[in-house]
Enzyme design. Structure first.
Site, mmCIF file in Angstrom:
data_model
loop_
_atom_site.group_PDB
_atom_site.id
_atom_site.type_symbol
_atom_site.label_atom_id
_atom_site.label_comp_id
_atom_site.label_asym_id
_atom_site.label_seq_id
_atom_site.Cartn_x
_atom_site.Cartn_y
_atom_site.Cartn_z
ATOM 1 N N HIS A 132 0.818 -1.210 0.000
ATOM 2 C CA HIS A 132 0.000 0.000 0.000
ATOM 3 C C HIS A 132 0.852 1.261 0.000
ATOM 4 O O HIS A 132 2.046 1.222 0.244
ATOM 5 C CB HIS A 132 -0.971 -0.005 1.187
ATOM 6 C CG HIS A 132 -0.322 -0.012 2.536
ATOM 7 N ND1 HIS A 132 0.162 1.125 3.137
ATOM 8 C CD2 HIS A 132 -0.108 -1.027 3.403
ATOM 9 C CE1 HIS A 132 0.653 0.816 4.326
ATOM 10 N NE2 HIS A 132 0.512 -0.491 4.504
ATOM 11 N N CYS A 148 3.157 -5.147 6.498
ATOM 12 C CA CYS A 148 2.755 -4.621 5.191
ATOM 13 C C CYS A 148 3.951 -4.020 4.468
ATOM 14 O O CYS A 148 4.942 -3.641 5.081
ATOM 15 C CB CYS A 148 1.672 -3.559 5.341
ATOM 16 S SG CYS A 148 0.057 -4.242 5.755
#
Length: 173
Positions: A132, A148
């Site tokens: 992301h 992440c």
């Protein structure tokens, strides 16, 4: 007239130099050689130790992006694939993040300046992870996340357009 023109030219140049120093480009993608035959074109390869993500292309090339990876004991290795793609996604902290930061709201809406997902996200098949964007560009190049993969917003927008759901993702140490 000539000295005035030179003064204005020098002033404009100074303004451009200062503006580029204050607002450096976040887009750090570059085309590089990539000869690791284990990975087919279209594969995303994450090299945690380098803090780089590669999108493998044909002709022994790849697009290389700077990333932030999981902090100690939070980074992952192995294989996954993209399960979904979102523009300006909402974010809900995981149970682990909530334990560490109990003051966080249950959901931060997409597009909010405090939303850690940035402008886009692609969820992965291996758990509660995503590739992301980020609204904290200074975190790029560091080991700071809960697993992440963070990218500069310009970079996630670029990668987002180049890959599809089911794109394979391989994370190496």
């Amino acid at each position: 007239m000539r000295p005035t023109f030179l003064f204005h030219l020098a002033l404009c140049t100074l303004v451009l130099v200062l503006a580029s120093a204050v607002y450096p480009t976040a887009h750090a993608a570059e085309l590089v050689g990539f000869s690791d035959a284990r990975f087919r074109p279209g594969t995303i390869v994450i090299r945690n130790s380098e803090k780089r993500l590669y999108l493998v292309l044909r002709g022994k090339r790849a697009i290389r992006y700077r990333i932030a990876v999981g902090k100690r004991q939070k980074s992952w290795t192995g294989e996954a694939f993209i399960t979904a793609k979102y523009v300006k996604p909402d974010w809900a902290p995981s149970e682990e993040v909530r334990r560490d930061f109990p003051h966080l709201p249950a959901v931060i809406r997409g597009g909010a300046p405090n939303n850690p997902m940035g402008v886009a996200a692609m969820t992965l098949s291996n758990g509660n992870y995503a590739i992301h964007g980020t609204n904290r560009p200074k975190s790029i190049g560091r080991a700071v996340s809960y697993g992440c993969i963070r990218m500069a917003n310009n970079d996630i927008q670029d990668l987002f357009q180049r890959v599809n759901v089911r794109t394979p993702v391989v994370a190496l140490p």
